[in-house]
Scaffold this motif. Structure first.
Motif, mmCIF file in Angstrom:
data_model
loop_
_atom_site.group_PDB
_atom_site.id
_atom_site.type_symbol
_atom_site.label_atom_id
_atom_site.label_comp_id
_atom_site.label_asym_id
_atom_site.label_seq_id
_atom_site.Cartn_x
_atom_site.Cartn_y
_atom_site.Cartn_z
ATOM 1 N N PHE A 56 0.854 -1.190 0.000
ATOM 2 C CA PHE A 56 0.000 0.000 0.000
ATOM 3 C C PHE A 56 0.893 1.245 0.000
ATOM 4 O O PHE A 56 1.568 1.529 0.985
ATOM 5 C CB PHE A 56 -0.913 0.005 1.221
ATOM 6 C CG PHE A 56 -2.040 -0.983 1.154
ATOM 7 C CD1 PHE A 56 -3.312 -0.586 0.774
ATOM 8 C CD2 PHE A 56 -1.829 -2.311 1.470
ATOM 9 C CE1 PHE A 56 -4.352 -1.491 0.712
ATOM 10 C CE2 PHE A 56 -2.855 -3.231 1.412
ATOM 11 C CZ PHE A 56 -4.123 -2.827 1.033
ATOM 12 N N VAL A 57 0.887 1.973 -1.094
ATOM 13 C CA VAL A 57 1.761 3.137 -1.247
ATOM 14 C C VAL A 57 0.933 4.408 -1.158
ATOM 15 O O VAL A 57 -0.075 4.560 -1.836
ATOM 16 C CB VAL A 57 2.515 3.081 -2.584
ATOM 17 C CG1 VAL A 57 3.352 4.348 -2.779
ATOM 18 C CG2 VAL A 57 3.394 1.840 -2.644
ATOM 19 N N HIS A 58 1.362 5.330 -0.307
ATOM 20 C CA HIS A 58 0.604 6.551 -0.036
ATOM 21 C C HIS A 58 1.320 7.825 -0.467
ATOM 22 O O HIS A 58 0.681 8.882 -0.513
ATOM 23 C CB HIS A 58 0.289 6.639 1.462
ATOM 24 C CG HIS A 58 -0.387 5.417 2.003
ATOM 25 N ND1 HIS A 58 -1.696 5.112 1.724
ATOM 26 C CD2 HIS A 58 0.078 4.405 2.782
ATOM 27 C CE1 HIS A 58 -2.026 3.970 2.325
ATOM 28 N NE2 HIS A 58 -0.966 3.529 2.963
ATOM 29 N N ALA A 59 2.618 7.757 -0.750
ATOM 30 C CA ALA A 59 3.356 8.976 -1.090
ATOM 31 C C ALA A 59 4.593 8.615 -1.897
ATOM 32 O O ALA A 59 5.178 7.539 -1.713
ATOM 33 C CB ALA A 59 3.765 9.728 0.179
ATOM 34 N N TRP A 69 11.668 7.889 -3.116
ATOM 35 C CA TRP A 69 11.185 7.583 -1.773
ATOM 36 C C TRP A 69 9.728 7.150 -1.860
ATOM 37 O O TRP A 69 8.912 7.807 -2.517
ATOM 38 C CB TRP A 69 11.327 8.807 -0.865
ATOM 39 C CG TRP A 69 12.758 9.118 -0.539
ATOM 40 C CD1 TRP A 69 13.607 9.919 -1.244
ATOM 41 C CD2 TRP A 69 13.512 8.607 0.553
ATOM 42 N NE1 TRP A 69 14.845 9.946 -0.655
ATOM 43 C CE2 TRP A 69 14.814 9.145 0.459
ATOM 44 C CE3 TRP A 69 13.211 7.756 1.625
ATOM 45 C CZ2 TRP A 69 15.813 8.861 1.382
ATOM 46 C CZ3 TRP A 69 14.202 7.465 2.548
ATOM 47 C CH2 TRP A 69 15.485 8.025 2.430
ATOM 48 N N ILE A 70 9.415 6.034 -1.215
ATOM 49 C CA ILE A 70 8.105 5.399 -1.321
ATOM 50 C C ILE A 70 7.497 5.311 0.073
ATOM 51 O O ILE A 70 7.983 4.567 0.932
ATOM 52 C CB ILE A 70 8.232 3.992 -1.932
ATOM 53 C CG1 ILE A 70 8.984 4.052 -3.264
ATOM 54 C CG2 ILE A 70 6.854 3.355 -2.107
ATOM 55 C CD1 ILE A 70 9.428 2.693 -3.785
ATOM 56 N N GLY A 71 6.446 6.087 0.322
ATOM 57 C CA GLY A 71 5.801 6.093 1.627
ATOM 58 C C GLY A 71 4.733 5.025 1.712
ATOM 59 O O GLY A 71 3.847 4.951 0.859
ATOM 60 N N SER A 99 2.447 9.329 5.179
ATOM 61 C CA SER A 99 1.348 9.827 4.357
ATOM 62 C C SER A 99 1.783 10.857 3.327
ATOM 63 O O SER A 99 1.054 11.113 2.360
ATOM 64 C CB SER A 99 0.257 10.420 5.249
ATOM 65 O OG SER A 99 0.806 11.382 6.146
ATOM 66 N N SER A 100 2.947 11.475 3.503
ATOM 67 C CA SER A 100 3.440 12.463 2.547
ATOM 68 C C SER A 100 4.953 12.551 2.653
ATOM 69 O O SER A 100 5.538 12.237 3.699
ATOM 70 C CB SER A 100 2.805 13.836 2.791
ATOM 71 O OG SER A 100 3.052 14.286 4.112
ATOM 72 N N SER A 137 -3.478 14.540 13.359
ATOM 73 C CA SER A 137 -4.106 13.902 12.204
ATOM 74 C C SER A 137 -3.131 13.878 11.040
ATOM 75 O O SER A 137 -2.059 14.491 11.089
ATOM 76 C CB SER A 137 -5.385 14.646 11.817
ATOM 77 O OG SER A 137 -5.101 15.992 11.482
ATOM 78 N N SER A 138 -3.517 13.199 9.982
ATOM 79 C CA SER A 138 -2.627 12.946 8.861
ATOM 80 C C SER A 138 -2.002 14.222 8.290
ATOM 81 O O SER A 138 -2.693 15.206 8.017
ATOM 82 C CB SER A 138 -3.398 12.238 7.751
ATOM 83 O OG SER A 138 -2.592 12.031 6.616
ATOM 84 N N ILE A 139 -0.682 14.184 8.107
ATOM 85 C CA ILE A 139 0.015 15.256 7.398
ATOM 86 C C ILE A 139 -0.120 14.940 5.915
ATOM 87 O O ILE A 139 0.570 14.080 5.376
ATOM 88 C CB ILE A 139 1.499 15.344 7.823
ATOM 89 C CG1 ILE A 139 1.625 15.552 9.327
ATOM 90 C CG2 ILE A 139 2.187 16.476 7.051
ATOM 91 C CD1 ILE A 139 1.037 16.840 9.856
ATOM 92 N N ASN A 140 -1.027 15.635 5.238
ATOM 93 C CA ASN A 140 -1.377 15.270 3.869
ATOM 94 C C ASN A 140 -0.425 15.808 2.817
ATOM 95 O O ASN A 140 -0.301 15.213 1.742
ATOM 96 C CB ASN A 140 -2.796 15.734 3.568
ATOM 97 C CG ASN A 140 -3.847 14.888 4.261
ATOM 98 O OD1 ASN A 140 -3.624 13.712 4.539
ATOM 99 N ND2 ASN A 140 -4.992 15.488 4.552
#
Length: 327
Positions: A56-59, A69-71, A99-100, A137-140
């Protein structure tokens, strides 16, 4: 989020890296009456066999050395073109869920986390940034402030500022607002995408204050913002109104258009945007796959569509990214 793996897609002599494909095969579709640009693709999947331990990749981001770089939800991976090295809380990350990511021009790599944490890698050393009591909360999204620090969007909180010494403060908040994305403008102002449209912010002492009136652009949730590669325009990816193009003039939105409305793109639920080397717009959506849109002075010049029916493997594309290799 969709289950995804990071991939490399070579488009002629340019890479488009995307964290949204499950399959190694990729087919191309064009919209009716839209010319197709000649394509040469080489696809390489980066997954568990390369050291990426979580799919699951988010950033995504690329540092000045060219590393990707793969978050993920279980740490961040650094891909050198051959192998992925994973970093976790055991390496001093504030949290494992990344997340970012922001790679700044000074060589630092910043990581935003799902529960409000921020980490910074400088000269190979990861440092936790203190955000307790400021964000939970999430740092978007994050953006460089031009002075060695960063601006950061915390989804349930607002806009944060982290100075070069790692000191964090909340600089703008609005009750009942969800914060999704930000864009740092050349004049120092900040454009923020929220659950109720756009906010234009300017510095005022130690805080940011809303300025102007952008209500004419949209009231829909804005999930991504990028500057046009062809002019001084801006693209906004929305949840309910597709892709909007506009300009800022006298703190107001002008020349507002729904990109591709006449070509069936007006109802896209956009999740992410990126601009390629030749000014093409890369679009990730919820439910409609991904698009590569060629743009010219008169509008759309070419349109490519990738989804589950032609090898993409999913119709949900949360992250898109164009890197600088071989540009």
């Amino acid at each position: 989020y969709s289950a995804v793996q990071a991939h490399h897609l070579r488009h002629q002599d340019q890479y488009m890296n995307a964290a949204w494909m499950r399959q190694a095969a990729l087919a191309l579709l064009s919209a009716a009456a839209m010319p197709l640009v000649a394509q040469t693709y080489k696809l390489r999947t980066v997954g568990a066999e390369d050291g990426l331990t979580y799919s699951f990749v988010h950033a995504l981001a690329q540092d000045r050395e060219g590393h990707l770089w793969i978050g993920t939800g279980e740490g961040v991976g650094r891909y050198d073109g051959h192998r992925v090295r994973m970093f976790t809380t055991a390496d001093s990350l504030s949290e494992n869920f990344v997340s970012s990511i922001l790679a700044d021009t000074l060589g630092n790599v910043w990581f935003g986390h799902n529960e409000g944490g921020i980490s910074r890698m400088s000269n190979g050393v990861i440092q936790k940034i203190a955000t307790a009591g400021v964000a939970s909360s999430s740092i978007n999204e994050m953006a460089a402030d031009g002075h060695g620090g960063i601006w950061a969007i915390a989804q349930n909180t607002g806009v944060l500022h982290v100075d070069p010494k790692g000191r964090t403060r909340l600089v703008h908040a609005a009750e009942g607002t969800l914060w999704y994305c930000l864009l740092s403008l050349p004049d120092g102002r900040i454009l923020a995408g929220t659950s109720s449209g756009l906010l234009l912010l300017k510095t005022s002492g130690d805080s940011l204050q809303a300025t102007g009136d952008l209500s004419a652009i949209t009231h829909a949730p804005v999930r991504s913002l990028v500057r046009s590669g062809l002019n001084d325009g801006i693209f906004a990816g929305t949840e309910d109104e597709g892709i909007l193009s506009f300009r800022l003039q006298h703190d107001k939105g002008t020349e507002v258009k729904v990109l591709g409305a006449d070509d069936g793109l007006g109802d896209l639920h956009v999740r992410d945007l990126s601009v390629g080397e030749q000014g093409q717009l890369i679009v990730g959506t919820a439910g409609s796959g991904a698009y590569e849109i060629g743009l010219g002075a008169e509008g759309i010049t070419s349109l490519l569509h990738y989804d589950a029916t032609n090898g993409l493997g999913t119709d949900n594309v949360e992250v898109v990214f164009t890197d600088s290799e071989n540009d």
